[in-house]
Design a protein around this motif. Structure first.
Motif, mmCIF file in Angstrom:
data_model
loop_
_atom_site.group_PDB
_atom_site.id
_atom_site.type_symbol
_atom_site.label_atom_id
_atom_site.label_comp_id
_atom_site.label_asym_id
_atom_site.label_seq_id
_atom_site.Cartn_x
_atom_site.Cartn_y
_atom_site.Cartn_z
ATOM 1 N N GLU A 110 0.836 -1.199 0.000
ATOM 2 C CA GLU A 110 0.000 0.000 0.000
ATOM 3 C C GLU A 110 0.874 1.254 0.000
ATOM 4 O O GLU A 110 0.595 2.219 -0.719
ATOM 5 N N ASP A 135 2.262 1.766 -3.451
ATOM 6 C CA ASP A 135 1.223 2.230 -4.364
ATOM 7 C C ASP A 135 0.958 3.724 -4.171
ATOM 8 O O ASP A 135 0.799 4.468 -5.155
ATOM 9 N N ARG A 136 0.922 4.189 -2.924
ATOM 10 C CA ARG A 136 0.654 5.605 -2.644
ATOM 11 C C ARG A 136 1.785 6.492 -3.152
ATOM 12 O O ARG A 136 1.538 7.585 -3.667
ATOM 13 N N LYS A 138 1.651 6.578 -7.073
ATOM 14 C CA LYS A 138 0.560 7.410 -7.576
ATOM 15 C C LYS A 138 0.749 8.889 -7.263
ATOM 16 O O LYS A 138 -0.055 9.721 -7.718
ATOM 17 N N GLU A 178 0.467 10.261 -4.302
ATOM 18 C CA GLU A 178 -0.417 10.702 -3.229
ATOM 19 C C GLU A 178 0.361 11.244 -2.039
ATOM 20 O O GLU A 178 -0.125 12.104 -1.300
ATOM 21 N N THR A 179 1.561 10.754 -1.840
ATOM 22 C CA THR A 179 2.417 11.183 -0.734
ATOM 23 C C THR A 179 3.854 10.859 -1.093
ATOM 24 O O THR A 179 4.129 10.298 -2.167
ATOM 25 N N THR A 180 4.775 11.218 -0.205
ATOM 26 C CA THR A 180 6.189 10.928 -0.465
ATOM 27 C C THR A 180 6.659 9.760 0.380
ATOM 28 O O THR A 180 6.074 9.458 1.439
#
Length: 455
Positions: free
Chosen positions: A202, A205-206, A209, A211-213
């Motif tokens: 997870e 994946d983040r 994408k 979504e965060t570092t």
């Protein structure tokens, strides 16, 4: 003209007693009390060190009003030479040292909140304030080690030193023990391993994408206390210093934007992100997650060790065979379970002071007679993993006055340390002679450890 020369010329034109800061009422709130080279020592510096000393239980030789500013002055001499000699301290070392200091303070005071209340600062402010002082302290220690690294003593020197020493002046050697250990690592349930791996997937994946570092996730979730606060960052490290499985994956990375596959090491499960490669060293970030061992798994390991202990006591096989064939501890398995201690001098010995053993091992050993085997117990090993263990007390040497025949290494270390301190004292005295020094008038009657401050 250099900055140092400008500073010296300016300071030489002004009496030290006049270099002071006053408030609106004309009261002196701070002042320069010593000048060493181009470095000023402020009254506030002395008060800060006095308060720190009280907090940490330091003891000063002689009058603290004299010994504290002298100690600061000596540190400045070492620090200046360390800068000249390019003695370096890495950011990783500083971070690790600061975090260890903070954790020690928290354990003493009780909680992070109490530490912040006691220091009247936030934890981030405490951490920031500690970084530079820790860097300087490590540079000073590095310089001292460099000055004494070639000092050695011969057996003849050791014997001469202790030959005529009165009995009541001989050093006391604390109780030492030799310990054998068998450990079993409780088995982690596959469901727990799957949970950890799913979390790491997870995170990957983040990051992929956007979504965060990676750094943010490392700070939030990584269970490596030495790197989590730095966003998971490990400074430039050679392959040999890393866990082999971790190193194989880390050194195979080529794209800093990608996250590695999940890798299992002896510490747990990781994902890794490349930062840079420099020669044979690599700089990466990582997130470590450790599977939780269930109570049931611990109980099973304890039960098995209890059975192993019974078989050994009944003579079915010796402890040494159990350590070699059954133990999960790779550090002792090939030594018949015998634990080894790495001393400050870089020596490897099987003799431990109780205080140098892991606390759980020391507690178990303390009540054993030589040849006895402890009941099974649970502990956290040096890799941060839960293990269960039994220990055997192989040998115990009770505390005693040192003798040249039984404790030669102890006596050699004492003589060696004396020679090192003499060398450092000599160096400081010589540096004082060749360094610009100004001391406030009120310190001129002090009895200093080093001669030459007053001119």
């Amino acid at each position: 003209m250099s900055r140092i020369l400008f500073a010296l010329l300016g300071l030489m034109l002004i009496p030290v007693s006049l270099l002071a800061q006053k408030d609106s009422l004309g009261t002196i709130v701070d002042e320069v009390i010593w000048v060493v080279g181009d470095e000023a020592i402020l009254k506030s510096d002395v008060e800060a060190l006095r308060i720190q000393g009280q907090q940490e239980g330091m003891h000063w030789n002689g009058d603290p009003d004299c010994s504290i500013p002298e100690q600061i002055a000596v540190q400045k001499l070492y620090l200046n030479q360390a800068i000249i000699d390019s003695v370096e301290v890495t950011e990783a070392e500083i971070t690790q040292g600061v975090e260890q200091y903070i954790e020690n303070m928290i354990s003493m005071i009780g909680s992070r909140e109490k530490l912040e209340e006691y220091q009247k600062k936030s934890l981030s402010q405490i951490r920031a304030d500690l970084r530079e002082s820790y860097r300087e302290r490590q540079m000073v220690q590095g310089m001292q080690q460099k000055l004494v690294k070639n000092i050695a003593v011969t057996p003849a020197e050791v014997r001469r030193y202790f030959k005529d020493m009165p009995q009541d002046s001989l050093p006391f050697v604390p109780t030492e023990v030799e310990v054998q250990i068998i450990t079993l690592q409780p088995r982690v349930a596959q469901e727990e391993i799957n949970r950890i791996k799913e979390e790491l997937r997870e995170y990957t994946d983040r990051v992929t994408k956007g979504e965060t570092t990676f750094q943010t996730l490392a700070r939030m979730y990584s269970e490596d206390p030495g790197t989590a606060r730095r966003g998971g960052e490990l400074d430039y490290t050679p392959r040999a210093a890393l866990d082999p499985a971790f190193a194989n994956v880390a050194f195979s990375l080529t794209d800093p934007k990608r996250v590695s596959k999940i890798v299992e090491s002896e510490f747990g499960y990781h994902i890794i992100q490349l930062i840079d490669k420099r020669g044979d060293k690599i700089k990466v970030r990582h997130i470590l997650r450790k599977p939780v061992v269930s109570d049931d798994a611990v109980e099973k390991a304890i039960a098995r060790l209890d059975s192993i202990r019974t078989d050994i006591v009944e003579g079915k096989f010796p402890f040494e065979a159990g350590a070699s064939l059954i133990s999960d501890d790779k550090d002792t398995r090939n030594n018949n379970g015998l634990m080894f201690n790495n001393t400050e001098d870089g020596l490897r010995t099987s003799r431990f002071k109780l205080a140098d053993l892991p606390s759980e091992v020391a507690k178990a050993v303390d009540v054993l007679q030589v040849g006895e085997i402890s009941a099974p117990f649970q502990m956290i090993n040096q890799r941060g993993k839960t293990v269960c263990a039994i220990v055997k007390l192989k040998n115990r040497t009770e505390g005693h006055k040192a003798t040249i025949t039984e404790d030669f290494q102890v006596m050699k270390n004492l003589v060696l340390e004396k020679r090192r301190q003499e060398r450092l004292h000599e160096w400081v005295v010589n540096r004082i002679k060749s360094t610009y020094v100004r001391v406030n008038e009120r310190y001129r009657d002090c009895k200093f450890e080093y001669e030459g401050w007053i001119r």
